[in-house]
Structure formats: structure tokens, C-alpha cells
Design a protein around this motif. Structure first.
Motif, PDB file in Angstrom:
ATOM      1  N   LEU A  40     -11.760   1.147   0.003  1.00  0.00           N
ATOM      2  CA  LEU A  40     -11.964  -0.255   0.360  1.00  0.00           C
ATOM      3  C   LEU A  40     -10.980  -0.716   1.427  1.00  0.00           C
ATOM      4  O   LEU A  40     -11.267  -1.634   2.199  1.00  0.00           O
ATOM      5  N   GLN A  41      -9.803  -0.090   1.478  1.00  0.00           N
ATOM      6  CA  GLN A  41      -8.821  -0.439   2.508  1.00  0.00           C
ATOM      7  C   GLN A  41      -9.060   0.320   3.807  1.00  0.00           C
ATOM      8  O   GLN A  41      -8.813  -0.198   4.895  1.00  0.00           O
ATOM      9  N   THR A  88       0.829  -1.206   0.000  1.00  0.00           N
ATOM     10  CA  THR A  88       0.000   0.000   0.000  1.00  0.00           C
ATOM     11  C   THR A  88       0.860   1.252   0.000  1.00  0.00           C
ATOM     12  O   THR A  88       0.524   2.258  -0.632  1.00  0.00           O
ATOM     13  N   ALA A 148     -10.351   2.424  -4.450  1.00  0.00           N
ATOM     14  CA  ALA A 148      -9.449   1.378  -3.953  1.00  0.00           C
ATOM     15  C   ALA A 148      -8.963   1.701  -2.548  1.00  0.00           C
ATOM     16  O   ALA A 148      -8.904   0.826  -1.677  1.00  0.00           O
ATOM     17  N   TYR A 149      -8.623   2.977  -2.309  1.00  0.00           N
ATOM     18  CA  TYR A 149      -8.219   3.387  -0.963  1.00  0.00           C
ATOM     19  C   TYR A 149      -9.388   3.297   0.015  1.00  0.00           C
ATOM     20  O   TYR A 149      -9.209   2.927   1.185  1.00  0.00           O
ATOM     21  N   SER A 189     -18.008   1.725   1.402  1.00  0.00           N
ATOM     22  CA  SER A 189     -16.934   0.729   1.436  1.00  0.00           C
ATOM     23  C   SER A 189     -16.841   0.066   2.811  1.00  0.00           C
ATOM     24  O   SER A 189     -16.559  -1.129   2.916  1.00  0.00           O
ATOM     25  N   THR A 235     -12.995  -7.770   0.853  1.00  0.00           N
ATOM     26  CA  THR A 235     -12.895  -6.346   0.546  1.00  0.00           C
ATOM     27  C   THR A 235     -11.450  -5.948   0.255  1.00  0.00           C
ATOM     28  O   THR A 235     -11.179  -5.164  -0.666  1.00  0.00           O
ATOM     29  N   SER A 273      -9.826  -4.510  -3.159  1.00  0.00           N
ATOM     30  CA  SER A 273      -9.014  -3.296  -3.144  1.00  0.00           C
ATOM     31  C   SER A 273      -7.717  -3.491  -3.926  1.00  0.00           C
ATOM     32  O   SER A 273      -7.335  -2.636  -4.739  1.00  0.00           O
TER      33      SER A 273
END
Length: 368
Positions: free
Chosen positions: A114-115, A24, A111-112, A65, A77, A81
Motif C-alpha cells: 500500500l505504501q 516506515t 501494508a508495504y 495496491s 491508501t 497502510s
């Protein structure tokens, strides 16, 4: 000992989580995306529009999310991501115009999202399931250290990234995301202690998570206070480091030293684990006062033009910001119900984004 405790290997889980932290943070192209777009010929107005789009999508995507992570599982999830991070990098590499860049930026924001909240939730649930929740602060400090170190390493390679060219750089970002996909696949989904109480239908499950999160926000004044105060200190520290980049760029005597200087500027967050223990032992109000006064001092130091003072301001603001964030996450997770943990983590992230909106122009005026 919970009946499901033996099903989760905590050491293996931690290794997978640390791999996710590294992937990440280590985005060579993503770390200098503004520079890469400028080199492609996009104007500062267009780059600013792309940045605004990123934050708009991020703000509206945060809560959905979190709900998705609580309903479908944190592992799934995180898998989604990482797939999106890889696709976003490929989209950016394939883009030839501003429209393609905007699509890639919007997808990156999701994408961020989802994290955000999901990694914290699966980390805390994993340690809770194995009876090791007392070690959450120590391990989350290690996660933060690795993330900041890998992010700083990507910044340190800024010159090499530019030499490689923007398409090659984004292909490297895609490859790193695929490595992270392996880390997500290695995770074990912690079993919910309340799983037998969860309704079977999706609409009922969605309503259950929403109401449980809403009850915390309505009735838990302490949780609301932690979210608000952490967001205020964090926004101040983040904006200080953001505007420091320009001042450091002006103060560096040799252009070749800009990369190492920016690396030092972001290193403070990696050192946050050094003070999280003592900070956590303070009453939360005192912890906020200590870090808030420290960030205020950093704002004053950042008004100077002497490079060592500027670097000290960046290091200290990063250390205080991340330390308070880690302590806040620990205290919030202890108050959040398992079934809505990721959703409430996303709400905490939204509090930060909302605080950034009014403070951004104010700090722009302070540093002008």
C-alpha cells in the motif's frame, strides 16, 4: 498558477511525508524479525517459509495496491497502510504458533504494498501542484536519507530489542505505526488536474486507470527501459548487501561489534543524495553504466574476508543502488500520467521483484 495551488501547504506536506519515512524505517522488531522468530523456537525452514509467503503476497498485491491508490486517493491508501502496520505488529505480538506468524507476515506484505508507489506518487503530485517539481529529486533524496537512517538506527538497537523480548518489541513497532498514522492524517490529497475527466462509476474508473497504465507500458519504450535497468542494478546491489551480512558476521572479531558493523553496512543508502545531482545530469544509459560497474566492483570486494573491504562493498553498493533509484523515480514520474502514477510505480516495484527471482540463486552460488 493552477487554481488549486493555494489549497496545499507544501512545507506542511513535506513534514508529514518525512514523518512517514521515519516511521516506515524505524521498526525495531521488524528489523530483526528472523532473529526474534529463531529465539521463539521456530526452525530455519519455518522462517524461510514465512519469508517466501511474504514475497508471494507482496508480488501479487503490488498492482492492486497501486490501482487502489490511484482510484481512492493516495492519502487514504497511506492511512490504510499505517493502520495495517499497527495491526500486523499486534498480530505478531499476539501470535502463539506458526499460523499466526504467517497471517502477520502476509498482512505486513500488503501494508508495504500500500505504501509502494503511493508515497512517491503523492510526493511528486504535491510538488507538481505547487509548481516545485524541479525540487523532487532533492526532497526524495532527503526522504531516502531519513528512511535509511531510521532503518539503520533500528538495526543498531538490535541487542536492546532482543533484551526487551519479542512481544514488547512488536508493541513498540505498533506504537511507531500509530505515530505514522498521525503523519498520514496530516497529509493533504493533491487535486488531480484531470479530475473532471474521470468517470463517476468505480468500474469505469478502474478500467480508465488500467488502460492508461497499459498504454504507457505498451508505447513508452523509455519508461520500460528505465524500469528494467533500474531493477537489474537494484537487485544486484540488494543481493550483494544481503549476502554480505553473513560475511560481515564471520569477519567481525567481537560479537558486540556486529550491530555497529551492520549499521555501517546499511549506511550507504543514506549517503545517496551526495551523488544524485551529478548522476541525474548524465544521460540515463551512462548513469546505469556507472552504477552497474560500481555494483560489479562491490560484488568482487564482497568475495574477500577483510572486514574494511566488506564494509566498503556494502556502503558503496547501497549508495549506488539508492542514487540510481532516486534518479529513475524522477525520470519515471515525469513520464507517468497523474491518474495512473501509483499504479505504474507499483509496476516498477514488480519489475524489481521479478528480477530478484532468477538473480537470488545466482548470487547464492557466487557467495557460497
Amino acid at each position: 498558477m493552477p487554481e488549486n495551488q493555494h489549497k496545499l501547504n507544501l512545507s506542511r506536506q513535506k513534514r508529514a511525508l518525512l514523518l512517514l519515512e521515519w516511521t516506515t524505517g524505524f521498526h525495531p522488531a521488524g528489523s530483526v524479525w528472523v532473529l526474534l522468530l529463531a529465539l521463539r523456537g521456530f526452525s530455519l525452514v519455518e522462517i524461510g517459509m514465512a519469508e517466501s509467503l511474504f514475497h508471494m503476497v507482496s508480488l501479487f498485491g503490488e498492482l492492486p495496491s497501486g490501482l487502489l491508490a490511484d482510484l481512492l486517493g493516495r492519502k487514504r491508501t497511506l492511512l490504510l497502510s499505517q493502520v495495517m502496520f499497527a495491526l500486523c505488529a499486534l498480530l505478531m505480538a499476539a501470535s502463539s504458533g506458526f499460523g499466526g506468524v504467517c497471517v502477520a507476515m502476509a498482512a505486513t506484505a500488503l501494508a508495504y504494498n500500500l505504501q509502494s508507489g503511493t508515497r512517491e506518487a503523492i510526493t511528486y503530485e504535491s510538488m507538481l501542484q505547487t509548481g516545485r517539481e524541479d525540487g523532487y529529486l532533492t526532497f526524495s533524496s532527503l526522504q531516502n536519507f531519513l528512511f535509511r537512517l531510521s532503518d539503520g538506527g533500528a538495526m543498531l538497537l538490535a541487542g536492546a530489542t532482543v533484551l526487551l523480548g519479542w512481544r514488547t518489541a512488536y508493541l513498540i513497532d505498533a506504537a511507531v505505526a500509530i505515530v505514522g498514522l498521525g503523519g498520514a492524517l496530516a497529509l493533504t490529497e493533491p487535486e488531480r488536474l484531470d479530475a473532471e475527466k474521470r468517470p463517476l462509476s468505480f468500474p469505469a474508473a478502474l478500467a480508465g486507470v488500467f488502460h492508461e497504465a497499459w498504454d504507457v507500458l505498451r508505447f513508452d519504450k523509455t519508461a520500460r527501459g528505465i524500469m528494467a535497468l533500474n531493477a537489474l542494478v537494484g537487485a544486484g546491489a540488494t543481493l550483494t548487501r544481503f549476502f554480505l551480512q553473513q560475511r560481515v558476521g564471520e569477519a567481525v572479531p567481537i560479537p558486540a561489534l556486529l550491530g555497529p558493523a551492520l549499521f555501517l553496512l546499511g549506511l550507504g543508502g543514506a549517503l545517496a543524495g551526495l551523488i544524485t545531482g551529478p548522476l541525474d545530469r548524465l544521460p540515463y544509459g551512462k548513469a546505469v553504466a556507472f552504477t552497474g560497474i560500481g555494483v560489479g566492483l562491490c560484488v568482487l570486494l564482497a568475495q574477500r574476508s577483510f572486514l574494511p573491504l566488506l564494509l566498503a562493498a556494502g556502503l558503496l553498493s547501497g549508495l549506488l543502488d539508492d542514487a540510481l533509484q532516486l534518479v529513475s523515480d524522477k525520470r519515471l514520474n515525469a513520464r507517468f500520467p497523474s491518474s495512473a502514477r501509483a499504479t505504474l510505480g507499483s509496476v516498477s516495484s514488480m519489475a524489481f521483484s521479478l528480477t530478484m527471482i532468477p538473480l537470488s540463486p545466482l548470487f547464492g552460488w557466487l557467495f557460497s
